[in-house]
Design an enzyme around this catalytic site. Structure first.
Site, mmCIF file in Angstrom:
data_model
loop_
_atom_site.group_PDB
_atom_site.id
_atom_site.type_symbol
_atom_site.label_atom_id
_atom_site.label_comp_id
_atom_site.label_asym_id
_atom_site.label_seq_id
_atom_site.Cartn_x
_atom_site.Cartn_y
_atom_site.Cartn_z
ATOM 1 N N HIS A 69 28.292 -47.418 -5.188
ATOM 2 C CA HIS A 69 27.513 -47.169 -3.969
ATOM 3 C C HIS A 69 28.256 -46.246 -3.011
ATOM 4 O O HIS A 69 28.257 -46.455 -1.802
ATOM 5 C CB HIS A 69 27.161 -48.501 -3.289
ATOM 6 C CG HIS A 69 25.777 -48.544 -2.722
ATOM 7 N ND1 HIS A 69 25.514 -48.396 -1.388
ATOM 8 C CD2 HIS A 69 24.573 -48.723 -3.316
ATOM 9 C CE1 HIS A 69 24.202 -48.490 -1.179
ATOM 10 N NE2 HIS A 69 23.616 -48.674 -2.335
ATOM 11 N N TYR B 188 29.035 -54.084 -1.261
ATOM 12 C CA TYR B 188 27.649 -53.740 -1.620
ATOM 13 C C TYR B 188 27.155 -54.679 -2.724
ATOM 14 O O TYR B 188 27.850 -54.927 -3.697
ATOM 15 C CB TYR B 188 27.531 -52.282 -2.105
ATOM 16 C CG TYR B 188 26.207 -52.094 -2.810
ATOM 17 C CD1 TYR B 188 25.027 -52.038 -2.073
ATOM 18 C CD2 TYR B 188 26.119 -52.096 -4.204
ATOM 19 C CE1 TYR B 188 23.794 -51.980 -2.701
ATOM 20 C CE2 TYR B 188 24.889 -52.029 -4.846
ATOM 21 C CZ TYR B 188 23.733 -51.969 -4.085
ATOM 22 O OH TYR B 188 22.526 -51.926 -4.714
HETATM 23 C C1 GCO Z 1 20.476 -49.670 -6.447
HETATM 24 C C2 GCO Z 1 20.742 -49.364 -5.026
HETATM 25 C C3 GCO Z 1 19.818 -49.825 -4.003
HETATM 26 C C4 GCO Z 1 19.947 -49.113 -2.681
HETATM 27 C C5 GCO Z 1 18.698 -49.292 -1.855
HETATM 28 C C6 GCO Z 1 18.750 -48.520 -0.567
HETATM 29 O O1 GCO Z 1 19.587 -50.453 -6.699
HETATM 30 O O2 GCO Z 1 21.162 -49.103 -7.266
HETATM 31 O O3 GCO Z 1 21.854 -48.675 -4.753
HETATM 32 O O4 GCO Z 1 19.874 -51.208 -3.844
HETATM 33 O O5 GCO Z 1 21.055 -49.565 -1.983
HETATM 34 O O6 GCO Z 1 17.604 -48.904 -2.588
HETATM 35 O O7 GCO Z 1 17.642 -48.779 0.223
HETATM 36 MG MG MG Z 2 22.543 -47.717 -6.600
#
Ligand code: GCO
Ligand code: MG
Length: 444
Positions: free
Chosen positions: A244, A195
């Site tokens: 995440h 992520y």
């Molecule tokens: C964050 C996130 C986001 C999400 C996204 C999903 O910025 O902390 O976890 O990047 O993954 O908003 O659409």
């Molecule tokens: Mg996040």
């Protein structure tokens, strides 16, 4: 003696307190304007940065009086449109636009079944538009309506990421040179779909041909990154990390425990909303600050975490919780329990939503940190007046309401279904699958 001099003073004064009261009341009465009534409710769908945004426009029966609110649920953005136009709009037409909490409660209860992402985002679009309208009526930015500034600007964090550790360090140094004091660090896992980072060149052997992720490989890599980051970026910089919800609850307990020595500013989403009971175990084991909430829809999720002091930062996606009205209450609730705010602020919050985040950041005493967003050219074209990010701080626009206009012609140039470079984007805004080596699907 004392009494006599007071009476003498009152006699000399031009108006008795009672006369003054009457005069003020008369002034108020002459100034009182009729409540604006809601005349139309529209949804503006646009993707100027390739991410699908939904913004609600509430128009009143008073000339030139309207407002905008963020209703962005990017993965199912097109479903928010009928939720607003087919269900909320008929119910709202003719209602007074200046009764925000009353309308919020009515919208929230009108579907009977509630606390889902589509409806909450629809409610948020209307709610934030009503705050914008109230700001325009009062000729004040919304943060003033919330009580005014507790601070000059909102301290933001930047995203430093890369497929390899040196790239992350380099990116972090770039942000530090720009003045950021908080940096989120994310690194790719070789051959895997990590992520917030690139995938890395290595190939991994899996029982399927899709995207792969293995929690233990990620955890080892994340700790190498923390070690390098502390060594190369020093002790002063605040480091953040977003798990995440990619690991199991017991792995999350160990992750947070082992992360203690790197003094992270916070670890975000170590577990999924479905596993929030595990925060009790994490808390008993370590003092790593914890952030949670971007996936939350319901008070059943945030209430226990705040009331039991199980997290340090509440990180709700404001539109997902139903808008500014519930979130200012959540902020106040957090303040009483020592929980600070860190409102979700990625690219899939519209600039109007970012303005709402900044209003809360400025006006709530228990502000923690704000996820920053550098807007691109197209976003600035569609949303003139959006908040300014400078030296790692978000600054509110000082114009009334959110201070933002939406250029609807420009918005129409960036329809859903295309990326930032105009390339076709599939999946209808949804996210692709990620599986473990053996093919087991995991959370995103
Ligand atoms: C964050 C996130 C986001 C999400 C996204 C999903 O910025 O902390 O976890 O990047 O993954 O908003 O659409
Ligand atoms: Mg996040």
């Amino acid at each position: 003696m004392k009494r006599r001099s007071l009476l003498a003073l009152a006699a000399a004064a031009p108006l008795t307190p009672r006369a003054l009261d009457a005069q003020q009341q008369a002034a108020r009465a002459t100034r009182a304007l009729p409540s604006p009534k809601i005349r139309d409710v529209q949804v503006i769908a646009t993707a100027p940065a390739g991410l699908r945004l939904a913004v609600v426009k509430v128009i009143t029966d008073q000339d030139g009086l309207y407002g905008y609110g963020c209703a962005t649920y990017t993965q199912r953005a097109d479903l928010v449109v009928p939720a607003v136009e087919r269900y909320l709009k008929p119910f709202l037409l003719g209602k007074p636009a200046d009764r925000i909490d009353d309308l919020w409660q009515a919208m929230y209860n009108s579907s009977y079944w509630r606390n889902g992402p589509v409806l909450n985002n629809g409610i948020s679009g209307v709610d934030q538009a009503l705050w914008d309208i109230k700001g325009r009526m009062a000729n004040m930015p919304v943060y003033q309506l919330l009580g005014g500034k507790c601070r000059e600007a909102a301290d933001c964090y930047a995203h430093a990421s890369g497929a390899e550790i040196p790239q992350v360090i380099e990116s972090a140094k770039k942000y530090m040179a720009q003045g950021y004091r908080h940096i989120r660090v994310q690194v790719g896992v070789p051959g895997m779909a990590g992520y917030g980072s690139g995938a890395g060149a290595a190939a991994v052997k899996a029982l399927h041909s899709g995207r792969v992720f293995e929690p233990e490989a990620y955890i080892r890599r994340a700790f190498q990154l923390f070690e390098a980051a502390r060594k190369e970026l020093g002790d002063e910089i605040e480091l953040l990390h977003d798990v995440h919800e990619r690991i199991s609850p017991i792995q999350a307990v160990k992750f947070c425990k082992d992360a203690e020595k790197f003094r992270l500013f916070f670890v975000e989403d170590p577990v999924s909303p479905e596993d929030i009971a595990w925060f009790r175990h994490i808390r008993q084991q370590c003092a790593t600050p914890l952030a949670m909430g971007e996936l939350f829809n319901s008070p059943h999720e945030w209430n226990p975490l705040i009331a039991e002091r199980l997290i340090d930062y509440i990180r709700i996606h404001v539109s997902q919780a139903g808008g500014l009205t519930p979130c200012r209450k959540i902020a106040a609730f957090g303040e009483l329990f020592g929980v600070k705010t860190a409102w979700h602020g990625p690219g899939d919050v519209s600039p109007v939503g970012h303005a709402a985040n900044v209003a809360l950041d400025l006006a709530c005493y228990n502000f923690g940190v704000q996820e920053g967003r550098q807007f691109n050219e197209r976003e600035r074209e569609v949303f003139p007046g959006l908040p300014r990010l400078e030296n790692g701080y978000f600054w509110a626009t000082e114009a009334p309401g959110w201070g933002i206009e939406v250029d609807e012609k420009a918005a129409a140039k960036y329809p859903f279904g295309f990326g930032e470079q105009g390339e076709r984007k599939d999946l209808n805004g949804g996210w692709g699958e990620i599986r473990r080596l053996d093919g087991t699907i995991i959370k995103q």
